[in-house]
Each structure stands twice: as C-alpha cells, then as structure tokens.
Write a protein that holds these residues in place. Structure first.
Motif, PDB file in Angstrom:
ATOM      1  N   ILE A  55      67.754 -32.364  45.166  1.00  0.00           N
ATOM      2  CA  ILE A  55      68.689 -31.246  45.224  1.00  0.00           C
ATOM      3  C   ILE A  55      68.127 -30.086  44.412  1.00  0.00           C
ATOM      4  O   ILE A  55      67.474 -30.292  43.396  1.00  0.00           O
ATOM      5  N   SER A  56      68.353 -28.885  44.902  1.00  0.00           N
ATOM      6  CA  SER A  56      67.907 -27.696  44.191  1.00  0.00           C
ATOM      7  C   SER A  56      68.835 -26.552  44.545  1.00  0.00           C
ATOM      8  O   SER A  56      68.759 -25.988  45.635  1.00  0.00           O
ATOM      9  N   GLY A  90      67.590 -28.113  40.025  1.00  0.00           N
ATOM     10  CA  GLY A  90      66.327 -28.731  40.417  1.00  0.00           C
ATOM     11  C   GLY A  90      65.239 -28.605  39.382  1.00  0.00           C
ATOM     12  O   GLY A  90      64.062 -28.770  39.682  1.00  0.00           O
ATOM     13  N   LYS A  91      65.614 -28.332  38.144  1.00  0.00           N
ATOM     14  CA  LYS A  91      64.620 -28.145  37.089  1.00  0.00           C
ATOM     15  C   LYS A  91      64.297 -29.435  36.344  1.00  0.00           C
ATOM     16  O   LYS A  91      63.546 -29.412  35.389  1.00  0.00           O
ATOM     17  N   VAL A  92      64.852 -30.560  36.803  1.00  0.00           N
ATOM     18  CA  VAL A  92      64.638 -31.819  36.106  1.00  0.00           C
ATOM     19  C   VAL A  92      63.997 -32.865  37.019  1.00  0.00           C
ATOM     20  O   VAL A  92      63.044 -33.522  36.641  1.00  0.00           O
ATOM     21  N   ASP A  93      64.482 -33.010  38.250  1.00  0.00           N
ATOM     22  CA  ASP A  93      64.010 -34.064  39.158  1.00  0.00           C
ATOM     23  C   ASP A  93      62.786 -33.591  39.935  1.00  0.00           C
ATOM     24  O   ASP A  93      62.885 -32.764  40.814  1.00  0.00           O
ATOM     25  N   PRO A 147      73.237 -31.269  67.066  1.00  0.00           N
ATOM     26  CA  PRO A 147      73.167 -31.274  65.598  1.00  0.00           C
ATOM     27  C   PRO A 147      72.780 -32.629  65.008  1.00  0.00           C
ATOM     28  O   PRO A 147      72.955 -33.668  65.619  1.00  0.00           O
ATOM     29  N   PHE A 148      72.228 -32.562  63.797  1.00  0.00           N
ATOM     30  CA  PHE A 148      71.928 -33.751  63.004  1.00  0.00           C
ATOM     31  C   PHE A 148      71.991 -33.355  61.532  1.00  0.00           C
ATOM     32  O   PHE A 148      71.904 -32.190  61.188  1.00  0.00           O
ATOM     33  N   TYR A 149      72.162 -34.365  60.670  1.00  0.00           N
ATOM     34  CA  TYR A 149      72.322 -34.140  59.234  1.00  0.00           C
ATOM     35  C   TYR A 149      71.002 -34.241  58.472  1.00  0.00           C
ATOM     36  O   TYR A 149      70.187 -35.098  58.767  1.00  0.00           O
ATOM     37  N   VAL A 150      70.865 -33.391  57.464  1.00  0.00           N
ATOM     38  CA  VAL A 150      69.803 -33.495  56.471  1.00  0.00           C
ATOM     39  C   VAL A 150      70.509 -33.477  55.112  1.00  0.00           C
ATOM     40  O   VAL A 150      71.296 -32.572  54.833  1.00  0.00           O
ATOM     41  N   PHE A 151      70.232 -34.493  54.278  1.00  0.00           N
ATOM     42  CA  PHE A 151      70.901 -34.627  52.986  1.00  0.00           C
ATOM     43  C   PHE A 151      69.926 -34.508  51.822  1.00  0.00           C
ATOM     44  O   PHE A 151      68.757 -34.838  51.943  1.00  0.00           O
ATOM     45  N   SER A 152      70.466 -34.096  50.685  1.00  0.00           N
ATOM     46  CA  SER A 152      69.723 -34.209  49.431  1.00  0.00           C
ATOM     47  C   SER A 152      70.027 -35.580  48.836  1.00  0.00           C
ATOM     48  O   SER A 152      70.961 -36.257  49.265  1.00  0.00           O
ATOM     49  N   LYS A 153      69.233 -35.967  47.844  1.00  0.00           N
ATOM     50  CA  LYS A 153      69.615 -37.133  47.056  1.00  0.00           C
ATOM     51  C   LYS A 153      70.877 -36.741  46.291  1.00  0.00           C
ATOM     52  O   LYS A 153      70.962 -35.629  45.768  1.00  0.00           O
ATOM     53  N   MET A 209      74.424 -31.091  51.991  1.00  0.00           N
ATOM     54  CA  MET A 209      74.336 -31.534  53.372  1.00  0.00           C
ATOM     55  C   MET A 209      74.119 -30.322  54.254  1.00  0.00           C
ATOM     56  O   MET A 209      74.853 -29.345  54.162  1.00  0.00           O
ATOM     57  N   ASP A 210      73.091 -30.393  55.090  1.00  0.00           N
ATOM     58  CA  ASP A 210      72.868 -29.375  56.109  1.00  0.00           C
ATOM     59  C   ASP A 210      73.029 -30.049  57.456  1.00  0.00           C
ATOM     60  O   ASP A 210      72.396 -31.067  57.728  1.00  0.00           O
ATOM     61  N   LEU A 211      73.906 -29.504  58.271  1.00  0.00           N
ATOM     62  CA  LEU A 211      74.085 -29.980  59.629  1.00  0.00           C
ATOM     63  C   LEU A 211      73.320 -29.005  60.507  1.00  0.00           C
ATOM     64  O   LEU A 211      73.778 -27.883  60.757  1.00  0.00           O
ATOM     65  N   ILE A 212      72.104 -29.400  60.903  1.00  0.00           N
ATOM     66  CA  ILE A 212      71.260 -28.516  61.694  1.00  0.00           C
ATOM     67  C   ILE A 212      71.944 -28.299  63.040  1.00  0.00           C
ATOM     68  O   ILE A 212      72.278 -29.249  63.743  1.00  0.00           O
TER      69      ILE A 212
END
Length: 150
Positions: free
Chosen positions: A25-26, A52-55, A100-106, A120-123
């Motif tokens: 995630i950022s 996103g400055k740690v992971d 559409p399809f999903y793209v997730f962060s951790k 969550m991004d739903l393309i």
C-alpha cells in the motif's frame, strides 16, 4: 489478511475476478491522507506506514486455497497487458471487452487499534481505500474513501 480481502470483495461483487498479487500500500496523496485521518486517528508511525515509507517487501502472491470462492487472474498476465507485451490472452480480451476485475494492496493492519486499511481498484469501475474495524473477532467495513471512477 484473507478475511479482509474476502470482506471487501463480498461487499462489492464476489463474481468478479481478483488479480493474484497483493501489492504494498502507498497512499502518497495528502488529500487522501487527510480524508483518512478525518475518519481514524493515527499516530505518526501509522501514517508513515500508510504512505508506503516503511514496507519495502514487495508484492505477495495470494494463496488461492485461502479464498476458494473467488476467481483469479495472474498478475504477470495483467502486467503484460498494461505493458502491451501480450496480445493473445484471455486477459487482453477481458480488457477489450471492459469486463472489470479487482486489484488489491496488501492489507495494513494496526492491531493496537483494531483497524485495517486495504486499497482496492476495480479496473473498469472505481478505486477506493477501505477502512475495516475488528469487532467480535470479525473484520467489518467501517468506511471507504473513493479515489477514482471510470
């Protein structure tokens, strides 16, 4: 972690496929961070983590056995499409047909305050940051912040 992904997918549309990689995630937008901190009180370290400055550990392949009720697309196939490297795949047809399809962060989980965040991004749809809260040993969606709509 998988419970969080499952809650968010089921909240939206469990029939749509998920890309099989969870990216770090950022949230670098000050505007989005302001919206988040209006909904949840975070300390300095927690804000750094969300920005996103740690992971720096990279992506994480989803163990599909943990989410057996969902369909998946390979991250490499989707990446190739976006880089115009593949023209003969099911996924390129998916994009051409605008399915559409999903793209997730951790998910980022702050156990000390029982709060989790997932991007969550739903393309072919929209993007949102979901804020989840753990109550009675279950993750529930507390709020969401819209990022974009197509």
């Amino acid at each position: 972690m998988y419970e969080i992904v499952s809650v968010v997918v089921n909240y939206n549309n469990p029939e749509l496929p998920i890309v099989d990689t969870l990216n770090p995630i950022s949230i670098r937008s000050n505007f989005l961070m302001k919206q988040i901190t209006e909904k949840v009180t975070l300390n300095r370290k927690q804000k750094k983590i969300l920005k996103g400055k740690v992971d720096n550990s990279g992506g994480l392949i989803i163990d599909k056995t943990k989410l057996p009720n969902f369909k998946f697309y390979l991250h490499s196939e989707i990446s190739n499409i976006f880089q115009n490297l593949s023209a003969d795949s099911e996924a390129i047809n998916l994009l051409n047909e605008k399915k559409p399809f999903y793209v997730f962060s951790k998910p980022v989980i702050f156990l000390e305050i029982n709060i989790a965040f997932i991007n969550m991004d739903l393309i072919g749809g929209f993007g949102a940051i979901y804020i989840l809260e753990k109550k009675n040993d279950k993750w529930i969606i507390k709020d969401s912040i819209g990022k974009w709509y197509s």
